[in-house]
Design an enzyme around this catalytic site. Structure first.
Site, PDB file in Angstrom:
ATOM      1  N   ARG A  51       0.567  -1.236   0.151  1.00  0.00           N
ATOM      2  CA  ARG A  51      -0.200  -0.020   0.240  1.00  0.00           C
ATOM      3  C   ARG A  51       0.654   0.986   0.063  1.00  0.00           C
ATOM      4  O   ARG A  51       0.499   2.200  -0.716  1.00  0.00           O
ATOM      5  CB  ARG A  51      -0.806   0.022   1.163  1.00  0.00           C
ATOM      6  CG  ARG A  51      -1.634   1.160   1.603  1.00  0.00           C
ATOM      7  CD  ARG A  51      -3.148   1.329   2.576  1.00  0.00           C
ATOM      8  NE  ARG A  51      -2.879   0.506   3.416  1.00  0.00           N
ATOM      9  CZ  ARG A  51      -2.246   0.800   4.586  1.00  0.00           C
ATOM     10  NH1 ARG A  51      -1.085   1.621   4.758  1.00  0.00           N
ATOM     11  NH2 ARG A  51      -2.343  -0.326   5.309  1.00  0.00           N
ATOM     12  N   TYR A 103     -15.992  18.354 -14.546  1.00  0.00           N
ATOM     13  CA  TYR A 103     -16.184  17.045 -15.077  1.00  0.00           C
ATOM     14  C   TYR A 103     -17.489  16.404 -13.922  1.00  0.00           C
ATOM     15  O   TYR A 103     -17.260  16.911 -13.335  1.00  0.00           O
ATOM     16  CB  TYR A 103     -15.218  16.123 -15.074  1.00  0.00           C
ATOM     17  CG  TYR A 103     -14.977  14.952 -14.507  1.00  0.00           C
ATOM     18  CD1 TYR A 103     -15.602  13.921 -15.993  1.00  0.00           C
ATOM     19  CD2 TYR A 103     -15.629  14.046 -13.501  1.00  0.00           C
ATOM     20  CE1 TYR A 103     -15.745  12.971 -16.149  1.00  0.00           C
ATOM     21  CE2 TYR A 103     -15.100  12.437 -13.559  1.00  0.00           C
ATOM     22  CZ  TYR A 103     -16.065  12.070 -14.375  1.00  0.00           C
ATOM     23  OH  TYR A 103     -15.706  10.124 -14.588  1.00  0.00           O
ATOM     24  N   ASP A 175      -6.775  20.165 -13.566  1.00  0.00           N
ATOM     25  CA  ASP A 175      -7.487  19.344 -13.945  1.00  0.00           C
ATOM     26  C   ASP A 175      -7.058  18.817 -15.526  1.00  0.00           C
ATOM     27  O   ASP A 175      -7.277  19.039 -16.171  1.00  0.00           O
ATOM     28  CB  ASP A 175      -8.976  18.722 -13.850  1.00  0.00           C
ATOM     29  CG  ASP A 175      -9.215  17.139 -13.744  1.00  0.00           C
ATOM     30  OD1 ASP A 175      -8.120  17.048 -15.149  1.00  0.00           O
ATOM     31  OD2 ASP A 175     -10.395  16.484 -13.866  1.00  0.00           O
ATOM     32  N   LYS A 200      -7.584   7.815 -19.460  1.00  0.00           N
ATOM     33  CA  LYS A 200      -8.592   8.616 -20.464  1.00  0.00           C
ATOM     34  C   LYS A 200      -6.570   9.116 -21.182  1.00  0.00           C
ATOM     35  O   LYS A 200      -6.567   7.579 -21.691  1.00  0.00           O
ATOM     36  CB  LYS A 200      -8.797  10.332 -20.193  1.00  0.00           C
ATOM     37  CG  LYS A 200      -9.399  10.381 -19.600  1.00  0.00           C
ATOM     38  CD  LYS A 200     -10.718   9.357 -19.644  1.00  0.00           C
ATOM     39  CE  LYS A 200     -11.868   9.436 -18.212  1.00  0.00           C
ATOM     40  NZ  LYS A 200     -11.927  10.296 -17.707  1.00  0.00           N
TER      41      LYS A 200
HETATM   42  C1  LIG Z   1     -12.516  10.997 -16.319  1.00  0.00           C
HETATM   43  C2  LIG Z   1     -12.212  12.694 -15.489  1.00  0.00           C
HETATM   44  C3  LIG Z   1     -11.951  12.293 -14.444  1.00  0.00           C
HETATM   45  C4  LIG Z   1     -12.424  11.033 -13.203  1.00  0.00           C
HETATM   46  O1  LIG Z   1     -11.035   9.819 -12.953  1.00  0.00           O
HETATM   47  P1  LIG Z   1     -11.971   8.600 -12.943  1.00  0.00           P
HETATM   48  O2  LIG Z   1     -10.793   7.899 -13.874  1.00  0.00           O
HETATM   49  O3  LIG Z   1     -12.896   7.715 -13.778  1.00  0.00           O
HETATM   50  O4  LIG Z   1     -11.865   8.311 -12.194  1.00  0.00           O
HETATM   51  C5  LIG Z   1     -11.445  13.472 -13.964  1.00  0.00           C
HETATM   52  N1  LIG Z   1     -11.887  14.662 -14.735  1.00  0.00           N
HETATM   53  C6  LIG Z   1     -11.982  14.678 -15.920  1.00  0.00           C
HETATM   54  C7  LIG Z   1     -11.557  15.550 -16.438  1.00  0.00           C
HETATM   55  C8  LIG Z   1     -12.266  13.532 -16.291  1.00  0.00           C
HETATM   56  O5  LIG Z   1     -12.229  13.581 -17.568  1.00  0.00           O
END
Ligand SMILES: *Cc1c(COP(=O)(O)O)cnc(C)c1O
Length: 384
Positions: A51, A103, A175, A200
């Site tokens: 962990r 998001y 982000d 992504k």
């Molecule tokens: C998908 C996404 C998230 C969340 O991420 P997960 O891997 O699905 O938990 C956060 N910010 C943006 C812009 C996203 O496209």
């Protein structure tokens, strides 16, 4: 390799990765273990319990720090687990200013999970960075920025927001999921924390859920590492390996996403049934000057609105595409199509959604790396 002077393409292949010390394996092995043998109590090779640390994760974290021009990276079981750890830096009574085109999952964790613990979130437009100063008070501890935004492809000036935050002793979080580290590095523009859904573009093959946080400040890394180890939202080594593997082709994939995105945005703009196209590469994008400043390419995300602006017209397009798959998520090699009004933003009342600039017929594309002519043909027959 920890030489930060290499160019992006070299860093993406080599950063953080050394031949495996036990065998010389050129690819980082998947260290599928929960614990590590100690020579004597407390005498070990830097690994005690998985962990806390895992060598596959260490390699990925070093690679992520290098490609975001940061000093430290921490990887998590998902993008939202990474977001969760960042918000745990705050205490009840603290306030966060958040960009309003956000998001959906981030909006949900802020309003449904953390608001209950007495953390206050203000969702405000940030297209004009100077306008956020009016929302700052003595309790403001964090500014949360998503740029480009989802699904409206608005652009926020990271340098300007970070400068305002710094003046007030506030941390800026960006982000960077939509741009990826290949197109944008928020730390270079003064941000304190970068967060990614590596699910992504970084993973890139729609086969893993993963999150990463990158920072420069040692004290911040120490706090986040403590939170990560205490709360435990760590990724498994196989997932770390998949993201590490994805990163090696990020530049090649992103170049093609950008190329295909440009062709499709221009095609859609010329289509008689399309009212408007939202894409950060257009010269007449309201914040195009900021795009030019902070991004090295325009990415593969496009939204468009039909002239016949209703749910049914949008649904007809979604039903008819053959290559563009109807799905949540983005950033994979295959093209996806989505309808925010009924999917990601379905829980927002219609009036409020439209007031926030998200009409019934808005369709969002995550343009993949297939042949652009085939993708255009697919949209042509689907829109009719
Ligand atoms: C998908 C996404 C998230 C969340 O991420 P997960 O891997 O699905 O938990 C956060 N910010 C943006 C812009 C996203 O496209």
């Amino acid at each position: 390799m920890n030489n930060n002077s290499y160019k992006a393409a070299t860093k993406l292949i080599h950063a953080g990765v050394e031949p495996d010390p036990s065998t010389g394996a050129i690819m980082t092995p998947i260290y599928q273990t929960s614990t590590y043998v100690q020579e004597a109590p407390g005498v070990h090779k830097g690994y005690e319990y998985a962990r806390t640390q895992n060598p596959t994760r260490t390699a990925l974290q070093q690679a992520m720090a290098a490609i975001e021009n940061g000093k430290h990276a921490l990887s998590f079981g998902s993008g939202l687990a990474a977001t969760d750890a960042i918000i745990r830096l705050l205490v009840p009574g603290d306030e966060v200013i958040v960009s309003n085109d956000l998001y959906g999952g981030t909006y949900r964790i802020f309003t449904k999970v953390f608001a209950v613990y007495g953390i206050k979130f203000h969702f405000v437009p940030m297209d004009d960075a100077a306008s956020i100063e009016q929302y700052i008070n003595a309790n403001t501890k964090m500014i949360w920025v998503e740029t480009p935004t989802n699904p409206l492809l608005n652009i926020i000036d990271i340098e300007a927001v970070s400068a305002i935050a710094k003046k007030h002793g506030i941390k800026t979080v960006v982000d960077n999921t939509f741009a990826s580290p290949y197109l944008q590095n928020p730390l270079d523009w003064g941000a304190d924390i970068v967060v990614h859904s590596a699910t992504k573009y970084l993973g890139g093959h729609s086969d893993v859920v993963h999150g990463v946080v990158v920072v420069n400040e040692d004290a911040l890394e120490e706090k986040l590492r403590f939170i990560q180890n205490s709360c435990g939202a760590v990724p498994g080594p196989h997932d770390c390996w998949l993201v590490l593997r994805g990163i090696k082709t990020l530049h090649v994939r992103m170049d093609r996403h950008c190329e295909n995105g440009e062709k499709i945005a221009k095609y859609l703009r010329s289509h008689p049934k399309v009212d408007r196209v939202l894409w950060v590469g257009f010269e007449d994008h309201p914040n195009h000057a900021i795009v030019k400043k902070q991004m090295r390419g325009f990415g593969g995300m496009i939204s468009f609105v039909l002239k016949e602006d209703n749910m049914e017209a949008a649904t007809n397009v979604l039903k008819n595409t053959k290559l563009f798959a109807l799905a949540e998520s983005l950033g994979g090699v295959e093209s996806l199509i989505g309808h925010p009004a009924s999917m990601t933003h379905g829980s927002i009342p219609r009036e409020e959604r439209i007031k926030n600039g998200l009409p019934d017929s808005l369709i969002r594309l995550s343009v993949g790396i297939e042949d652009a002519d085939d993708l255009i043909e697919d949209l042509k027959q689907a829109i009719g």
